[in-house]
Structure formats: C-alpha cells, structure tokens
Motif scaffolding. Structure first.
Motif, PDB file in Angstrom:
ATOM      1  N   ALA A 222       0.826  -1.210   0.000  1.00 15.88           N
ATOM      2  CA  ALA A 222       0.000   0.000   0.000  1.00 15.88           C
ATOM      3  C   ALA A 222       0.856   1.255   0.000  1.00 15.88           C
ATOM      4  O   ALA A 222       0.458   2.293  -0.536  1.00 15.88           O
ATOM      5  CB  ALA A 222      -0.937  -0.002   1.208  1.00 15.88           C
ATOM      6  N   ALA A 223       2.041   1.165   0.593  1.00 17.41           N
ATOM      7  CA  ALA A 223       2.948   2.315   0.588  1.00 17.41           C
ATOM      8  C   ALA A 223       3.612   2.473  -0.772  1.00 17.41           C
ATOM      9  O   ALA A 223       3.724   3.579  -1.308  1.00 17.41           O
ATOM     10  CB  ALA A 223       4.008   2.148   1.674  1.00 17.41           C
ATOM     11  N   SER A 224       4.061   1.365  -1.344  1.00 12.02           N
ATOM     12  CA  SER A 224       4.773   1.418  -2.626  1.00 12.02           C
ATOM     13  C   SER A 224       3.924   2.037  -3.724  1.00 12.02           C
ATOM     14  O   SER A 224       4.419   2.817  -4.548  1.00 12.02           O
ATOM     15  CB  SER A 224       5.214   0.013  -3.036  1.00 12.02           C
ATOM     16  OG  SER A 224       6.116  -0.523  -2.106  1.00 12.02           O
ATOM     17  N   THR A 225       2.634   1.709  -3.759  1.00 12.45           N
ATOM     18  CA  THR A 225       1.779   2.231  -4.822  1.00 12.45           C
ATOM     19  C   THR A 225       1.690   3.751  -4.790  1.00 12.45           C
ATOM     20  O   THR A 225       1.478   4.387  -5.820  1.00 12.45           O
ATOM     21  CB  THR A 225       0.357   1.648  -4.715  1.00 12.45           C
ATOM     22  OG1 THR A 225      -0.175   1.945  -3.420  1.00 12.45           O
ATOM     23  CG2 THR A 225       0.364   0.151  -4.938  1.00 12.45           C
TER      24      THR A 225
ATOM     25  N   VAL B  69      -2.811  13.872  -5.781  1.00  9.55           N
ATOM     26  CA  VAL B  69      -3.700  12.933  -5.098  1.00  9.55           C
ATOM     27  C   VAL B  69      -4.701  12.339  -6.074  1.00  9.55           C
ATOM     28  O   VAL B  69      -4.954  11.123  -6.080  1.00  9.55           O
ATOM     29  CB  VAL B  69      -4.423  13.639  -3.932  1.00  9.55           C
ATOM     30  CG1 VAL B  69      -5.503  12.725  -3.344  1.00  9.55           C
ATOM     31  CG2 VAL B  69      -3.424  14.038  -2.855  1.00  9.55           C
ATOM     32  N   LYS B  70      -5.253  13.168  -6.939  1.00  3.23           N
ATOM     33  CA  LYS B  70      -6.227  12.674  -7.928  1.00  3.23           C
ATOM     34  C   LYS B  70      -5.570  11.701  -8.900  1.00  3.23           C
ATOM     35  O   LYS B  70      -6.150  10.664  -9.247  1.00  3.23           O
ATOM     36  CB  LYS B  70      -6.831  13.849  -8.696  1.00  3.23           C
ATOM     37  CG  LYS B  70      -7.965  13.445  -9.639  1.00  3.23           C
ATOM     38  CD  LYS B  70      -8.594  14.650 -10.280  1.00  3.23           C
ATOM     39  CE  LYS B  70      -9.803  14.338 -11.122  1.00  3.23           C
ATOM     40  NZ  LYS B  70      -9.897  12.990 -11.667  1.00  3.23           N
ATOM     41  N   VAL B  71      -4.363  12.020  -9.333  1.00  2.00           N
ATOM     42  CA  VAL B  71      -3.655  11.148 -10.277  1.00  2.00           C
ATOM     43  C   VAL B  71      -3.374   9.798  -9.623  1.00  2.00           C
ATOM     44  O   VAL B  71      -3.585   8.733 -10.233  1.00  2.00           O
ATOM     45  CB  VAL B  71      -2.343  11.802 -10.749  1.00  2.00           C
ATOM     46  CG1 VAL B  71      -1.521  10.812 -11.574  1.00  2.00           C
ATOM     47  CG2 VAL B  71      -2.636  13.049 -11.566  1.00  2.00           C
ATOM     48  N   MET B  72      -2.906   9.804  -8.384  1.00  2.00           N
ATOM     49  CA  MET B  72      -2.645   8.549  -7.668  1.00  2.00           C
ATOM     50  C   MET B  72      -3.930   7.741  -7.492  1.00  2.00           C
ATOM     51  O   MET B  72      -3.950   6.524  -7.682  1.00  2.00           O
ATOM     52  CB  MET B  72      -2.040   8.840  -6.290  1.00  2.00           C
ATOM     53  CG  MET B  72      -0.620   9.353  -6.316  1.00  2.00           C
ATOM     54  SD  MET B  72      -0.045   9.688  -4.611  1.00  2.00           S
ATOM     55  CE  MET B  72       1.604  10.300  -4.934  1.00  2.00           C
ATOM     56  N   ALA B  73      -4.991   8.434  -7.113  1.00  2.00           N
ATOM     57  CA  ALA B  73      -6.265   7.755  -6.892  1.00  2.00           C
ATOM     58  C   ALA B  73      -6.771   7.113  -8.185  1.00  2.00           C
ATOM     59  O   ALA B  73      -7.188   5.944  -8.192  1.00  2.00           O
ATOM     60  CB  ALA B  73      -7.286   8.753  -6.347  1.00  2.00           C
TER      61      ALA B  73
END
Length: 275
Positions: free
Chosen positions: A158-161, A177-181
């Motif tokens: 979960a951290a690596s992603t 944050v939006k791009v990661m989500a």
C-alpha cells in the motif's frame, strides 16, 4: 566546528537521505545553530553531554536530547546549542524508511515522537552502545549501513503504490492525489490517509512545504529579492498569507528570518528524494 555529510549506499536509496555528523573541538566556544524544516524523521545519536534544542522561536531550555532521540517529521526550524566536546551523528530518513528499518507496522509516527526519546527500543540502545566504541565518521557510517541493510524490511504494498509516484508533487499542473487515486482505483480520501500513515504528513502539507522550500532557496540565493516579488512568484494570496507560512515553519517573520540567515548560523537540509 567539524562537520561531515555523506550520501548513503545506493542500496539505501528511498530509505535514508543522508548521514550527517558534527564534532566540536574541546577549546571551541558554544554556538547556536538553526536547521531548516524539511519534513524528515531524524534519528540522532549523541555521544556527548545532553544538547538543548527547541523549535521555531521557542527558548532552548524547552528540550534536550541525549544518547538516542527521534526528531520529526521536522515541521519547524530546529534550534540547538553545540558546546565544546559535543559529538553528534544524525541519520536523515526519507519516505517510509524509518518504519522499514524498525518494522513498526502498528506504531504511528505521532506515538513515536510524543516523548521524543526512542531508547525504549532495545535494538537502538544496542546500536548506540556499539557506535560509542567507533570514534570516527566513516567507520560509524559503514557500521550503520551494514546494520540497517540487515534489519531493513520492504515497503508495504500500500505504501509502494503511493510513494513510487512521489515525483508528481513537483508537477504544478497536476493534482497528485487525484492522479494517484485514478491510477490505483482508490478514492482520494484513501490516498490521503495512506500517505499520512506511511510518511507522517498529508499531501496538502507536503505541497505547502514544497512551496515554502522554493521561497527559502530564493531568499538565500537572491537575498535582495523584494518580498512582494516572492509573494507574486509563488502564488501567495497576500502579504499576511506569506508571513503566516514563515511563522509556521520558522517561528519568525520574513524580516527576522533574513537577519538570521545573514548571520550565517542557518543550515538548509532538504532531502533529495520526494522534495
């Protein structure tokens, strides 16, 4: 004052940003140093007498550290007094490096830093006692490198992603944050909560800090830059907004900070990886 700074072994990339040491000759005068906020977790090994320190504009008598102390994430300017004979070694951890080193899956940064001292961890106590018998910087770093590599655990999935996308925070046109989500089919709230869990601060806090870091670098590199030029260049709403960030991170007004920096006792320490 004798200082040493060394980048870590490449195998510790994403775990440690740097090793740093200070040794004060026995016949020197006491000095007060000021370290920039940098959001790092710093593990400090003190091989001399207790050292007084404080944050922002607070008095030095507020805290002191001895033997092994965890400081951070460093959100405000750190002030500390160095006296003759002092001998410090600091490990600057980055991202989730500290937690990978101690494998602290169920302990939050907030609970670790509440009382500052981390001597309660037997492994760190034993590590300190081993380092006491190594007087020089390079052998100390070599010993620490071998020790940390043996103890290091991998990042949780979960951290690596999230942390693999840290470079997004340097791209002003994107909402990281939006791009990661979107990339990982997560909600933005989940991204925010996970980010804070693994590094100790929120994405919003990081973005605010990154802007202030650029302001500080500009003040140091071009000290005559008018304040209003900085306000406009870095997107502050107005003068009060600009002053608020200075006081948040340093405890000082912009004018007071510029005077402190001109005196030569202010040290910049910004991690390379994430920031």
């Amino acid at each position: 004052m004798i200082t040493y700074k060394q980048k870590p072994d490449s195998r510790l990339a994403g775990v440690i940003d740097h090793f740093y040491a200070v040794q004060i000759p026995i016949h020197s005068e006491p000095i007060i140093q000021h370290l920039s906020p940098n959001l790092e977790l710093m593990l400090v090994f003190n091989f001399g007498d207790p050292i007084r320190y404080s944050f922002g504009n607070k008095a030095l008598a507020e805290h002191s550290f001895s033997q092994v102390t965890l400081i951070g994430p460093l959100r405000q300017m750190l002030n500390y007094e160095l006296r003759p004979g002092d001998d410090l070694l600091v490990i600057g951890f980055t991202l989730d490096g500290f937690f990978r080193f101690l494998s602290l899956e169920k302990i939050t940064i907030e609970s670790l830093t509440e009382n500052e001292s981390v001597l309660a961890f037997p492994s760190l106590n034993a590590l300190y006692l081993s380092l006491v018998d190594i007087p020089d910087f390079d052998p100390r770093v070599a010993y620490l490198t071998s020790h940390i590599l043996r103890e290091l655990s991998p990042s949780e999935d979960a951290a690596s992603t999230l942390l693999d996308h840290a470079s997004l925070f340097h791209q002003d046109v994107l909402n990281p944050v939006k791009v990661m989500a979107d990339h990982h089919s997560l909600s933005e709230r989940t991204v925010q909560l996970r980010f804070k869990k693994y590094v100790g601060y929120s994405p919003k806090e990081l973005l605010r800090f990154l802007r202030f870091k650029k302001v500080i670098q500009q003040v140091i590199n071009q000290p005559d830059t008018p304040w209003f030029d900085l306000i406009e260049a870095f997107g502050y709403h107005d003068q009060s907004h600009f002053i608020k960030d200075f006081k948040q991170y340093t405890g000082l007004s912009p004018k007071e900070f510029r005077k402190l920096q001109e005196n030569g006792n202010f040290c910049i320490s910004f991690p390379d990886r994430l920031y």
